[in-house]
Design a protein around this motif. Sequence first.
Motif, PDB file in Angstrom:
ATOM      1  N   GLN A 156       0.811  -1.213   0.000  1.00 36.28           N
ATOM      2  CA  GLN A 156       0.000   0.000   0.000  1.00 36.28           C
ATOM      3  C   GLN A 156       0.854   1.276   0.000  1.00 36.28           C
ATOM      4  OE1 GLN A 156      -0.829  -2.521   2.640  1.00 36.28           O
ATOM      5  NE2 GLN A 156      -1.787  -3.424   0.836  1.00 36.28           N
ATOM      6  N   GLY A 157       1.951   1.255  -0.755  1.00 34.04           N
ATOM      7  CA  GLY A 157       2.770   2.446  -0.892  1.00 34.04           C
ATOM      8  C   GLY A 157       3.799   2.655   0.203  1.00 34.04           C
ATOM      9  N   ALA A 158       4.061   1.651   1.017  1.00 32.35           N
ATOM     10  CA  ALA A 158       5.098   1.774   2.055  1.00 32.35           C
ATOM     11  C   ALA A 158       6.432   2.129   1.391  1.00 32.35           C
ATOM     12  CB  ALA A 158       5.213   0.468   2.835  1.00 32.35           C
ATOM     13  N   PHE A 159       7.185   3.043   2.021  1.00 33.90           N
ATOM     14  CA  PHE A 159       8.399   3.543   1.368  1.00 33.90           C
ATOM     15  C   PHE A 159       9.590   3.702   2.295  1.00 33.90           C
ATOM     16  CE2 PHE A 159       6.373   7.191   3.192  1.00 33.90           C
ATOM     17  CZ  PHE A 159       7.404   8.039   3.566  1.00 33.90           C
ATOM     18  N   LYS A 160       9.374   3.669   3.605  1.00 31.52           N
ATOM     19  CA  LYS A 160      10.470   3.906   4.535  1.00 31.52           C
ATOM     20  C   LYS A 160      11.432   2.716   4.578  1.00 31.52           C
ATOM     21  CE  LYS A 160       7.855   6.838   7.759  1.00 31.52           C
ATOM     22  NZ  LYS A 160       7.361   6.950   9.158  1.00 31.52           N
ATOM     23  N   ILE A 161      12.715   3.028   4.666  1.00 28.80           N
ATOM     24  CA  ILE A 161      13.743   1.997   4.775  1.00 28.80           C
ATOM     25  C   ILE A 161      14.566   2.282   6.023  1.00 28.80           C
ATOM     26  CG2 ILE A 161      15.768   0.948   3.697  1.00 28.80           C
ATOM     27  CD1 ILE A 161      14.607   1.740   0.982  1.00 28.80           C
ATOM     28  N   VAL A 162      14.544   1.362   6.961  1.00 27.24           N
ATOM     29  CA  VAL A 162      15.329   1.527   8.186  1.00 27.24           C
ATOM     30  C   VAL A 162      16.797   1.293   7.856  1.00 27.24           C
ATOM     31  CG1 VAL A 162      15.774   0.669  10.520  1.00 27.24           C
ATOM     32  CG2 VAL A 162      13.415   0.782   9.651  1.00 27.24           C
ATOM     33  N   THR A 163      17.621   2.284   8.133  1.00 24.56           N
ATOM     34  CA  THR A 163      19.067   2.147   7.963  1.00 24.56           C
ATOM     35  C   THR A 163      19.731   2.388   9.323  1.00 24.56           C
ATOM     36  OG1 THR A 163      19.259   4.465   7.257  1.00 24.56           O
ATOM     37  CG2 THR A 163      18.994   2.798   5.526  1.00 24.56           C
ATOM     38  N   PHE A 164      21.040   2.585   9.337  1.00 23.14           N
ATOM     39  CA  PHE A 164      21.741   2.566  10.620  1.00 23.14           C
ATOM     40  C   PHE A 164      22.688   3.740  10.798  1.00 23.14           C
ATOM     41  CE2 PHE A 164      20.215  -1.630   9.878  1.00 23.14           C
ATOM     42  CZ  PHE A 164      19.822  -2.063  11.137  1.00 23.14           C
ATOM     43  N   ASP A 165      22.802   4.192  12.029  1.00 24.78           N
ATOM     44  CA  ASP A 165      23.783   5.213  12.369  1.00 24.78           C
ATOM     45  C   ASP A 165      25.175   4.746  11.961  1.00 24.78           C
ATOM     46  OD1 ASP A 165      22.272   7.296  13.384  1.00 24.78           O
ATOM     47  OD2 ASP A 165      22.222   6.467  15.407  1.00 24.78           O
ATOM     48  N   HIS A 166      25.963   5.670  11.441  1.00 24.53           N
ATOM     49  CA  HIS A 166      27.349   5.424  11.016  1.00 24.53           C
ATOM     50  C   HIS A 166      27.448   4.565   9.758  1.00 24.53           C
ATOM     51  CE1 HIS A 166      28.548   7.363  14.696  1.00 24.53           C
ATOM     52  NE2 HIS A 166      27.847   6.496  15.403  1.00 24.53           N
TER      53      HIS A 166
END
Length: 396
Positions: free
Chosen positions: A122-132
């Motif tokens: 349903q249009g999800a777009f966020k991608i969890v990435t990481f500090d550093h």
Amino acid sequence: MEFGQFNVNALMEITQRPDLVFVRGQGSWLEDHAGKRYLDFIQGWAVNCLGHCPPEIVQAVQKQSQLLLNPSPAFYNLPSIELATRLTGASCFDRVFFANSGAEANEGAIKLARKWGQVHKQGAFKIVTFDHSFHGRTLATMSASGKPGWSTIFAPQVDGFPKADLNDLSSVEALIDDQTVAIMLEPVQGEGGVIPATTEFMQALRKLADERKLLLIVDEVQTGMGRTGTMFAYEQAGVRPDIMTLGKGIGGGAPLAAMLAREEICVFKHGDQGGTYNGNPLMTAIGAAVFDALAAPGFLEGVRERGEHLSRGLLALAAKWGMPGERGNGLLRALIMDRDDGPAIVDRARALAPHGLLLNAPRGNLLRFMPALNVTTGEIDAMLEQLDGIITGMRK
């Protein structure tokens, strides 16, 4: 700026460079305009996996340059098919999109994940990435990166990249919502200081992604193509990612990268993705030659052995000088020091006579080592001896 017979003012100023011009290289050695030689433990930031000007690449260039350079990606060409077949055969992926740099491959992975989110979430777009983390220098990949200070350089950032803490599953879980489509990480954070993701963390991410219907993306631009002792670093964690990106070592010094995905993730429609030079036969012929060298019997075993040799040497150096130690995988390693001597050591190493030494300090208290994968134990020992001498001179 001018030095010697060189006027470098025609080059855009983007970084501070020493007053030397490299004119040739062979294996683990570079030579500058004055004839001085340098033992190279940077290798283009883990790019020259077979060293400088390896015969495999020279021969591939000579042969392919007389056959076909670039018919355009609107047509099939044989070297791209051959390299794609090698990569899918050696991995858990089914399809390959070739690009010209790691940043472009990561940009493609972000686009593919967002398109998959449009089709399946349903249009999800966020991608969890990481500090550093470090994923490249395009606007989207800079936004995905967790490099300190990058959020304001070309503001506003591209939205949709919340940052978690590496090896902390709860920090990832806290960021997931209905708009989340994927988790993206480097199996070893290279620019972040050679910080490996643990096997337990990688496996937990795979389980979490399955439970929440998310994609797991591994950025293997620096860790892939044998750098950590296996063809791809994800293999060591026993997980099956959905998307993987490659760069640096895949071309052995030539501009080549790739984004690989499993069949069910490949939702691009015609026209969604492209690129004028992508998958051109000259670069992919080089890539096939590099792959064959890495896949030869005993080569990766040798990488693991030389990685262990380097690790033991760095540990001995750390013990001698009261430093915290070392970390890394294969021939991507870091010496963790007890003070911020890194930049000074890099400068002194380059200035050594009669032969210089090229090192990298991504942090003040850290030295990173990215030699050619076919570096010899003798060259490793020579580097360690030179480094010990530099530290001795600085601590007298």
